[in-house]
Scaffold this motif. Structure first.
Motif, short mmCIF file in Angstrom:
data_model
loop_
_atom_site.label_atom_id
_atom_site.label_comp_id
_atom_site.label_asym_id
_atom_site.label_seq_id
_atom_site.Cartn_x
_atom_site.Cartn_y
_atom_site.Cartn_z
N GLU A 55 10.41 -7.32 4.73
CA GLU A 55 11.70 -6.80 4.28
C GLU A 55 11.59 -6.36 2.84
N ASP A 56 12.39 -5.37 2.48
CA ASP A 56 12.42 -4.86 1.11
C ASP A 56 13.87 -4.92 0.64
N ALA A 57 14.15 -5.74 -0.37
CA ALA A 57 15.51 -5.92 -0.88
C ALA A 57 16.07 -4.65 -1.51
N ASP A 58 15.21 -3.70 -1.87
CA ASP A 58 15.66 -2.44 -2.46
C ASP A 58 16.29 -1.51 -1.43
N ARG A 59 15.96 -1.70 -0.18
CA ARG A 59 16.42 -0.77 0.84
C ARG A 59 17.12 -1.51 1.96
N LYS A 60 18.36 -1.16 2.20
CA LYS A 60 19.11 -1.68 3.34
C LYS A 60 19.61 -0.50 4.14
N PRO A 61 19.31 -0.35 5.39
CA PRO A 61 18.39 -1.21 6.11
C PRO A 61 16.95 -1.03 5.62
N THR A 62 16.17 -2.08 5.76
CA THR A 62 14.78 -2.07 5.32
C THR A 62 13.97 -1.03 6.10
N LYS A 63 13.17 -0.26 5.40
CA LYS A 63 12.27 0.70 6.04
C LYS A 63 10.87 0.43 5.51
N ILE A 64 10.06 -0.22 6.32
CA ILE A 64 8.70 -0.59 5.96
C ILE A 64 7.73 0.23 6.82
N PHE A 65 6.64 0.70 6.22
CA PHE A 65 5.59 1.39 6.96
C PHE A 65 4.33 0.54 6.91
N TYR A 66 3.71 0.34 8.06
CA TYR A 66 2.51 -0.48 8.18
C TYR A 66 1.31 0.43 8.45
N LYS A 67 0.15 0.03 7.91
CA LYS A 67 -1.08 0.75 8.22
C LYS A 67 -2.26 -0.20 8.10
N ILE A 68 -3.33 0.14 8.79
CA ILE A 68 -4.57 -0.62 8.71
C ILE A 68 -5.51 0.14 7.78
N LEU A 69 -6.01 -0.55 6.80
CA LEU A 69 -6.93 0.07 5.86
C LEU A 69 -8.34 0.09 6.45
N PRO A 70 -9.13 1.09 6.09
CA PRO A 70 -10.50 1.15 6.61
C PRO A 70 -11.29 -0.11 6.24
N GLY A 71 -12.08 -0.59 7.18
CA GLY A 71 -12.89 -1.78 6.94
C GLY A 71 -13.87 -1.98 8.07
N GLU A 72 -14.56 -3.10 8.02
CA GLU A 72 -15.63 -3.40 8.98
C GLU A 72 -15.18 -3.30 10.43
N SER A 73 -13.98 -3.79 10.75
CA SER A 73 -13.52 -3.81 12.14
C SER A 73 -12.22 -3.06 12.34
N SER A 74 -11.81 -2.27 11.36
CA SER A 74 -10.51 -1.62 11.44
C SER A 74 -10.39 -0.64 12.61
N ASP A 75 -11.50 -0.08 13.08
CA ASP A 75 -11.43 0.85 14.20
C ASP A 75 -11.12 0.15 15.52
N LEU A 76 -11.16 -1.17 15.55
CA LEU A 76 -10.83 -1.92 16.76
C LEU A 76 -9.33 -2.18 16.90
N PHE A 77 -8.56 -1.92 15.84
CA PHE A 77 -7.14 -2.25 15.83
C PHE A 77 -6.28 -1.02 15.64
N HIS A 78 -5.06 -1.09 16.15
CA HIS A 78 -4.05 -0.08 15.91
C HIS A 78 -2.76 -0.81 15.58
N ILE A 79 -2.06 -0.35 14.54
CA ILE A 79 -0.77 -0.94 14.20
C ILE A 79 0.28 0.15 14.26
N ASN A 80 1.39 -0.14 14.91
CA ASN A 80 2.51 0.79 14.96
C ASN A 80 3.09 0.86 13.55
N SER A 81 3.13 2.04 12.96
CA SER A 81 3.51 2.16 11.55
C SER A 81 4.95 1.76 11.28
#
Length: 90
Positions: A43-69
């Protein structure tokens, strides 16, 4: 077991916070791809309703995962072997 490191980037005054202090998921070796692992929530107190974006950063096993942004739901794709997967960054 695998570890997920969460980095939160702030774009304004209040830093977004995760709703849980830690998240955990379990993936058995040789499980079929597309399996749900965990869901991150913040949650972000600056924004109501909260709008958060998720992402997976490149790394050793990051190609094995997917996150809904927009929902934070994380799935894995591929075959996980104990020797390959140690940690990933989200």
């Amino acid at each position: 077991m695998f570890q997920v490191y969460i980095e939160i980037e702030d774009a304004n005054d209040c830093v977004p916070l995760t709703l849980e202090s830690s998240y955990s998921g379990h993936i058995s070796e040789n499980s079929p791809g597309g399996r749900f692992v965990l869901q991150l929530q913040a949650e972000d107190a600056d924004r109501k309703p909260t709008k958060i974006f998720y992402k997976i950063l490149p790394g050793e096993s990051s190609d094995l995962f997917h996150i809904n942004s927009s929902t934070g739901k994380c799935n894995y794709y591929g075959t996980i072997f104990r020797l390959i997967l140690s940690s990933t960054v989200m």
